[in-house]
Design an enzyme around this catalytic site. Structure first.
Site, PDB file in Angstrom:
ATOM      1  CG  ASN A  70       1.821  -4.771   4.576  1.00 48.61           C
ATOM      2  OD1 ASN A  70       2.291  -4.932   5.682  1.00 48.61           O
ATOM      3  ND2 ASN A  70       2.318  -5.332   3.494  1.00 48.61           N
ATOM      4  CB  CYS A  71      -1.277   0.859   6.355  1.00 44.38           C
ATOM      5  SG  CYS A  71      -1.246   0.393   8.107  1.00 44.38           S
ATOM      6  N   GLY A  72      -2.054   1.283   3.590  1.00 49.58           N
ATOM      7  CA  GLY A  72      -1.828   1.844   2.265  1.00 49.58           C
ATOM      8  C   GLY A  72      -1.457   3.311   2.381  1.00 49.58           C
TER       9      GLY A  72
END
Length: 327
Positions: free
Chosen positions: A89-91
């Site tokens: 996942n990204c942030g």
């Protein structure tokens, strides 16, 4: 229950395309591509959802509209590597003034959020090239007004495009002229260009290899044009310019990209690590560059390799999870 609404979209598209002169003769592939893109825009802007787009493999060699999207530089399964395990996942983070007050402090706090999201992203072997990081802010009207050599209308009466352009001068000029020509064809007022000040010394060696020249284009809204029509005409001009440039023989055609083209917000992004966003984009350091809100994103690239254009936020969204295809 969506068929009647969808039919209205089709009717609206036919009216718009006829006004543009597209429907008067047999459509070229480029014209069809514009209609295709505009249809998606209308559905999304009206709150619709697109479940699936069907492409025609038998036409793929002849028609760019029927060609499947470019998968980018995704790796195929080999050895112990299996692409189905790519699901990190990204942030993302958001901050705003609840009183609607503009300040440079909002930018600083947003960039602090971004730095604290560093563990949500990835960095290349050179230690300086990130998978992509960026920030979305209000258009700082007073700041830009003090930086350009031409007259800017009042806030909201113009749109500003942040544009990624080829570094080669002749190719850059071709891209600029193509975009300006399409905007003028739509009856819009091209006010002028500004070169976005950057510090290239902070880039990693890998990011430098594909670094675009970043420039800002200011486009005025004609007095007799409402905001919705202004938005539609900018969209059509952008898409036609993209198709012309990307289908050209320019060696750096794929560098051309418009991260934002709005009357309200501007996006600064690139193949950077979080702490280098403000070091690279010098505008963000200026106390006169102010905003009421900021949206930041740190990318973890999985099913595509990192590129400048795939850094986020995008023009309308940013996301912190992989959008996977149903198998």
């Amino acid at each position: 229950e969506h068929w009647s609404t969808l039919n209205q979209y089709f009717q609206h598209v036919l009216v718009v395309t006829n006004q543009q002169g597209i429907g008067k003769e047999l459509m070229t592939h480029e014209d069809l591509a514009v209609v295709h893109d505009y249809m998606l825009f209308e559905i999304e802007m009206s709150g619709g959802a697109i479940d699936e787009i069907y492409y025609c493999p038998e036409l793929a060699d002849h028609d760019p509209v029927c060609r499947k999207p470019n998968p980018g530089m995704a790796l195929e399964a080999q050895g112990l590597y299996l692409p189905e395990f790519e699901h990190e996942n990204c942030g993302a983070g958001f901050i705003c003034s609840l009183k609607g007050e503009r300040s440079n402090d909002i930018i600083h706090k947003a960039l602090e959020i971004l730095v604290r999201l560093k563990h949500r992203g990835a960095v290349n072997a050179d230690g300086k090239t990130g998978d992509g990081a960026g920030i979305l802010i209000d258009i700082p009207h007073s700041f830009y007004k003090s930086k350009v050599s031409f007259e800017l209308p009042e806030r909201g009466e113009y749109a500003m495009a942040n544009v990624f352009l080829p570094q080669k001068e002749n190719q850059r000029e071709f891209c600029e002229k193509t975009l300006v020509s399409e905007l003028e064809t739509q009856g819009l007022q091209v006010l002028g260009w500004r070169t976005t000040p950057v510090d290239t010394s902070v880039l990693g060696e890998i990011a430098k290899q594909s670094e675009p020249l970043v420039r800002q284009l200011f486009v005025g809204r004609p007095k007799d044009m409402d905001e919705r029509t202004f938005e539609i005409k900018r969209y059509i001009a952008r898409k036609k310019a993209e198709h012309t440039i990307w289908n050209s023989r320019l060696s750096e055609s794929k560098i051309f990209y418009i991260p934002s083209f709005s009357t309200k917000v501007v996006i600064y992004k690139g193949l950077l690590i979080p702490e280098d966003i403000s070091a690279y984009y010098l505008d963000l350091q200026d106390p006169e560059c102010v905003t009421r809100l900021a949206l930041v994103h740190q990318r973890f690239s999985t099913n595509t390799f990192p590129t400048w254009d795939l850094a986020q936020p995008f023009r309308f969204i940013c996301h912190n999870g992989e959008i996977n295809t149903l198998r």
